[in-house]
Scaffold this active site. Structure first.
Site, PDB file in Angstrom:
ATOM      1  N   GLU A 414       2.419   1.497   1.354  1.00  0.00           N
ATOM      2  CA  GLU A 414       1.209   0.365   1.110  1.00  0.00           C
ATOM      3  C   GLU A 414       0.372   1.738   0.262  1.00  0.00           C
ATOM      4  O   GLU A 414      -0.679   1.876   0.299  1.00  0.00           O
ATOM      5  CB  GLU A 414       0.349   0.275   2.683  1.00  0.00           C
ATOM      6  N   GLU A 484       9.388  -3.470   8.397  1.00  0.00           N
ATOM      7  CA  GLU A 484       8.533  -3.123   9.553  1.00  0.00           C
ATOM      8  C   GLU A 484       8.319  -4.117   9.440  1.00  0.00           C
ATOM      9  O   GLU A 484       7.971  -5.310   9.258  1.00  0.00           O
ATOM     10  CB  GLU A 484       7.101  -2.779   8.993  1.00  0.00           C
TER      11      GLU A 484
HETATM   12  C1  IPT Z   1       1.284  -2.107   8.346  1.00  0.00           C
HETATM   13  C2  IPT Z   1       1.412  -0.564   7.506  1.00  0.00           C
HETATM   14  O1  IPT Z   1       2.230  -0.103   7.012  1.00  0.00           O
HETATM   15  C3  IPT Z   1       1.562   0.413   8.850  1.00  0.00           C
HETATM   16  O2  IPT Z   1       1.592   1.943   8.191  1.00  0.00           O
HETATM   17  C4  IPT Z   1       0.269   0.276   9.775  1.00  0.00           C
HETATM   18  O3  IPT Z   1      -0.698   0.605   9.171  1.00  0.00           O
HETATM   19  C5  IPT Z   1       0.959  -1.312  10.449  1.00  0.00           C
HETATM   20  O4  IPT Z   1       0.612  -2.185   9.428  1.00  0.00           O
HETATM   21  C6  IPT Z   1       0.110  -1.881  11.606  1.00  0.00           C
HETATM   22  O5  IPT Z   1       0.253  -1.059  12.599  1.00  0.00           O
HETATM   23  S1  IPT Z   1       0.185  -2.651   6.718  1.00  0.00           S
HETATM   24  C7  IPT Z   1      -0.776  -3.549   7.542  1.00  0.00           C
HETATM   25  C8  IPT Z   1      -1.315  -4.500   6.434  1.00  0.00           C
HETATM   26  C9  IPT Z   1       0.891  -5.087   7.406  1.00  0.00           C
END
Ligand code: IPT
Length: 953
Positions: A414, A484
């Site tokens: 990010e 993720e």
């Molecule tokens: C995403 C981040 O990469 C991760 O660090 C964490 O914050 C997660 O979200 C949420 O828990 S970024 C999000 C805008 C998809």
């Protein structure tokens, strides 16, 4: 007017530092001396970077009045100041590279003697493995430099400054620095010297840096080893008979390293000055034909994002905790870790090599807060910051390059897009062409070798799988990974099964990494575990920091057990022919020879004898149908088969008998429940008797069943909204949690329309609806009895314009009881909801009421069990017609809903029983998509029944 450059100018300087040695491989020499400087240090915390001069660094300074802290550690977790949690917002004004005047600064002091046998000659290096966020270092009064890059090692040459005794090491640590702009990860801000501090003797002719290149040719079965070293030496691997010079390649037959078969060969790099143990794993990673392949075989990542976390020590982890993480991952069928969002403690990677996990090693880089200003002034797109970015890339790659487990480098997380990222990718590609480069923010894959996404809904993943997602020409030729997905915040994540089905269906989809491994709750005497806001932070993101598959104390959550089942490496399903099961090997590399298959029949939930099943040693991807032994004669009982897949022998990560997979199926279904009717209700003053049940004649409310007093039995549609129900504020899809509340589903009113005693039934007619709305649920309770049992049939007909699904639909009632009371049931074991029920295995279970509560850090709906045929609680037995979702709590839903921390929940003298006909799904909307449409509980006319009786013995 004169101006002077403050002595702390380096704090806001974009440069990575001054005085440090070039980055190199991290290793532990077998013979060179070293001295750990971990342990008790003196600490003084000042409110600003320049509140104190640097006299403390001078030998002779009296720090007797200072506090003591443990290094590695964070001073804010040791009684000095407090942690701060923000997700992506910088907790200070965004004006790069400036930081606030309020800049907690920890002066650390340690006086040490060299061991008597510390060698003369050579040099000595001081290594700090992790300091957040900026440190200036003095040894014996000499300023040796300063650095940024919190989760990366920094070394100084200090030999010329050392004395045999009374050495004074002074480290000034600033919480905020220009580096903080590059470290905006979603986690607690935790200043301190949080990784090891070590003095390393470097004898003349020490190895310094070296690069182990160990590839594997899957066509010939040969491995090629070449160790490049700045200082020449010999490389020996006795097991392979290798004895060769550095820089020379040797090719010979080897067993390859994979995460499933982590074959390591112990070797030694011997230079003139030292011997360095090297653990060689032969493997080759490529992206070819649009696929990530290791040793010629495409991978499927069954991964997780791992932040470093311990509820007491924060990001200062000991080896046992790291090992526990790896063991828990292996035992839950995980095969991959993304080290979100920084390189982990180096020992963690050694464990990944040893136990076998694919690693995406991610650089310590995130500038997420710039999204608030449309990425204006983003450091990764500003050449002034590029040296700092390259320094971070180099410190990661050089430190970790010798780990076979590391199969991909990630530029960070990010951070938007920009020239700095491109420069990092170019540098990494040049330095280590043997590993692909990952970065999710590079949507066109200009700099990266895999296409990576976060939290896409299933249908989008499917489109990508089918190659219909468009994108740049380069991207279209690349595999997809979800760096993720499936946000494990609170109860959930839902929808894992359907993601896995897609990953298995489309080659281009090479799996993903669930967000995230562990809740970052901070152990707290009054709150249980603290989260954002609990330390009085001005800006914070509450419990968004608790979104892991492990609770903060490393107890596996139901979500982890669900994930384990979804990604199990062996699939067991009913075969095509009757009396057979289909067994599929879902490993990428291993055959099934290390596993044994145990089969049993279950009669009404009770296993009857176990047999060993003979299963061919299937190769990866193969499946076979295996005949099952004949089933016992059910005589009206329900009969199921269960196959468990167990480790046949002890492995380094789990013992013989550890279950890796299982399957279950039906042989004979449950017999229908008796109607339980015939007795007529008898009105007697203010009461109505119906067999063993008693009712209030005026309201129709049940007072007791089988002699057991029953409180407030009625229709229930509410649940204490989960984090995934509430959803994230940025979500554009409807978030049902807030909508439910706004619509009053938590304050439904129950209007009584009629109490009728016609024929053999007591019928209670009601309308259940919230104030202020026209929508309602016509609800009729129809009670009958055969004299010993009582049957309740609930029928529900929605009225009005329902625009939303319901959280739940069932009944709830209170029974006298405590958390210690035993509960028995036949049905699913793991906490389950419609889209989190893969791990729900039918069996006869028992637990206490207390044990059935999942203690999510922020209390919320939890503890439902699927497919329950019958349950016994509080002296009552309930049989479902059909099966029901079963939940018991020592508090009401209203209490659960109001609680902010575990310690807000105090059991009363009532156990609340929920018998639900249907539940709404869970989804992943706390960061990703909500439940799939098929898991929405849309109001529609339904009817369901329960039969109450005395418990059987
Ligand atoms: C995403 C981040 O990469 C991760 O660090 C964490 O914050 C997660 O979200 C949420 O828990 S970024 C999000 C805008 C998809």
């Amino acid at each position: 007017m004169t101006s002077r450059t403050p002595a702390t100018g380096y704090v806001e300087d974009v440069s990575p530092g001054r005085g440090t040695l070039p980055p190199r491989a991290w290793y532990a020499s077998s013979d060179a001396a070293s001295l750990s400087l971990n342990g008790g240090w003196r600490l003084r915390v000042s409110p600003t970077a320049d509140a104190e001069d640097d006299a403390f660094a001078e030998p002779g300074f009296d720090a007797g009045s200072w506090a003591e802290v443990t290094v590695p550690g964070h001073w804010v977790l040791q009684g000095h100041g407090a942690p701060v949690y923000t997700n992506h917002l910088y907790p200070f004004p965004v004006d790069p590279p400036r930081v606030p005047a309020e800049n907690p600064t920890g002066d650390h002091l340690r006086v040490f003697d060299l061991p008597g046998d510390w060698p003369d000659g050579g040099d000595t290096v001081l290594r700090l493995d992790g300091v957040e966020s900026c440190a200036r270092v003095w040894l014996n009064g000499t300023d040796i430099g300063e650095f940024k890059g919190s989760r990366l090692p920094h070394e100084f040459a200090v030999g010329h400054l050392l004395k045999p005794s009374g050495n004074v090491l002074a480290v000034r640590v600033h919480q905020w620095s220009a580096g903080s702009y590059l470290e905006d990860q979603d986690q607690w801000w935790l200043p301190g010297i949080f990784r090891d501090v070590t003095l390393l003797h470097r004898p003349p002719g020490a190895a310094g840096d070296f690069f182990v290149h160990a590839s594997y040719d899957h066509v010939t079965g040969a491995g090629t080893l070449r160790v490049d070293s700045g200082v020449p030496g010999r490389v020996t691997v006795p097991e392979l008979g290798i004895d060769t010079g550095t820089g020379e390649a040797v090719t010979l037959p080897v067993e390859p390293w994979t995460a499933e078969t982590p074959r390591l060969y112990d070797g030694v790099l011997a230079t003139a000055g030292e011997r360095v143990p090297v653990r060689v794993g032969f493997r080759t990673v490529v992206v070819e034909d649009g696929l990530i392949k290791v040793n010629g075989t495409p991978l499927l990542f069954k991964g997780v994002n791992r932040h470093e976390w311990h509820p007491r020590t924060g990001r200062a982890l000991d080896l046992d905790t790291m090992r526990e993480d790896v063991l828990l991952m292996k035992r839950h069928n995980l095969n991959a870790v993304r080290t979100s969002h920084y390189p982990p403690h180096p020992a963690f990677l050694r464990l990944c090599d040893e136990y076998g996990l694919w690693v995406i090693d991610e650089c310590d880089l995130e500038t997420h807060g710039f999204v608030e200003q449309d990425w204006r002034d983003n450091p990764v797109d500003d050449d002034r910051w590029t040296p700092a970015l390259l320094d971070r890339a180099a410190r990661m790659v050089e430190r970790d390059k010798n780990h076979p487990s590391v199969v991909m480098w990630s530029l960070g997380n990010e951070a938007g897009t920009g020239r700095g990222l491109t420069a990092m990718a170019e540098w990494i590609h040049g330095r280590d062409p043997s590993r692909p480069v990952h970065y999710e923010g590079d949507i066109g894959c200009r700099d990266t070798d895999v296409y990576s996404r976060m939290y896409p809904p299933h249908e989008e993943v499917e489109r990508i799988g089918r190659g219909l997602d468009g994108g740049t020409h380069r991207r279209r030729g690349l595999p997809l990974i979800l760096c993720e997905y499936a946000h494990a915040m609170g109860n959930g994540p839902g929808g894992l099964t359907e993601y896995q089905e897609l990953f298995e269906r489309y080659d281009r989809l090479q799996g993903g990494f669930v967000w995230e491994w562990i809740d970052h709750g901070v152990e707290h005497p009054e709150l249980g575990f603290a989260y954002g806001g609990d330390f009085g932070e001005e800006l914070h993101d509450a419990n968004f920091v608790c979104d892991g598959l492990l609770l903060p104390d490393r107890t596996p959550s139901p979500g982890l057990r669900e994930y384990k089942k979804v990604i199990e490496p062996v699939r067991i399903e009913a075969g095509d022919a009757a009396g057979t099961v289909r067994i599929t090997n879902r490993y990428d590399f291993a055959d099934l020879s290390g596993l044994e298959f145990v089969f049993s029949h279950q009669v009404d939930g009770i296993p009857t004898g176990a047999h060993r099943l003979t299963v061919p040693a299937l190769a990866p991807g193969e499946s076979a149908e295996v005949k099952l032994p004949g089933a016992p004669d059910g005589r009206g009982e329900e009969v199921q088969w269960t196959v468990q897949v167990l480790l046949a022998e002890d492995t380094p990560w789990a013992g013989q008998g550890h279950e890796v997979a299982w399957g279950q199926g039906t042989v004979a279904p449950r017999a229908p429940l008796p109607a339980a009717a015939g007795v007529r209700p008898a009105v007697d003053g203010d009461r109505i008797a119906l067999g063993p049940a008693e009712f209030d004649a005026r309201t129709g409310a049940v007072r007791s069943l089988s002699g057991v007093p029953v409180k407030d039995l009625r229709l229930d549609v509410w649940r204490a909204t989960t984090d995934n129900d509430d959803g994230a504020s940025w979500q554009t899809d409807t978030r049902y949690g807030p909508l439910w509340r706004e619509s009053g589903l938590h304050r439904m009113r129950h209007r009584l329309d009629a109490v009728e005693t016609d024929g053999d039934a007591l019928t209670v007619r009601t309308r259940v609806a919230p104030a202020g709305r026209e929508t309602g649920l016509r609800t009729v309770y129809r009670w009958t009895s055969d004299g010993t049992r009582v049957r309740l049939t609930v029928s529900v007909v929605p009225e009005g314009d329902w625009r939303m699904p319901l959280p739940r639909l069932g009944i709830r009632f209170g029974l006298a009881g405590t958390p210690e009371d035993a509960v028995f049931w036949y049905g699913g074991g793991n906490e389950a909801y419609p889209d989190t029920r893969a791990a729900s295995r039918d069996l006869l279970w028992d637990a206490s009421v207390g044990e059935l509560q999942t203690p999510y850090v922020r209390p919320q709906e939890n503890g439902a069990h699927a497919d329950v045929r019958w349950a016994e609680v509080g002296g009552l037995r309930v049989d479902g017609d059909p099966e029901f979702w079963f939940t018991v709590r020592p508090w009401t839903t209203e209490h659960l809903d109001a609680a902010r921390h575990r310690t807000d929940l105090v059991p009363g003298d009532t156990v609340w029983v929920h018998l639900d006909h249907r539940l709404h799904g869970i989804g992943s909307q706390s960061c990703g998509p909500g439940p799939l449409p098929r898991y929405h509980l849309w109001p529609e006319p339904v009817e369901f029944s329960f039969v109450f009786s005395q418990p059987r013995d």
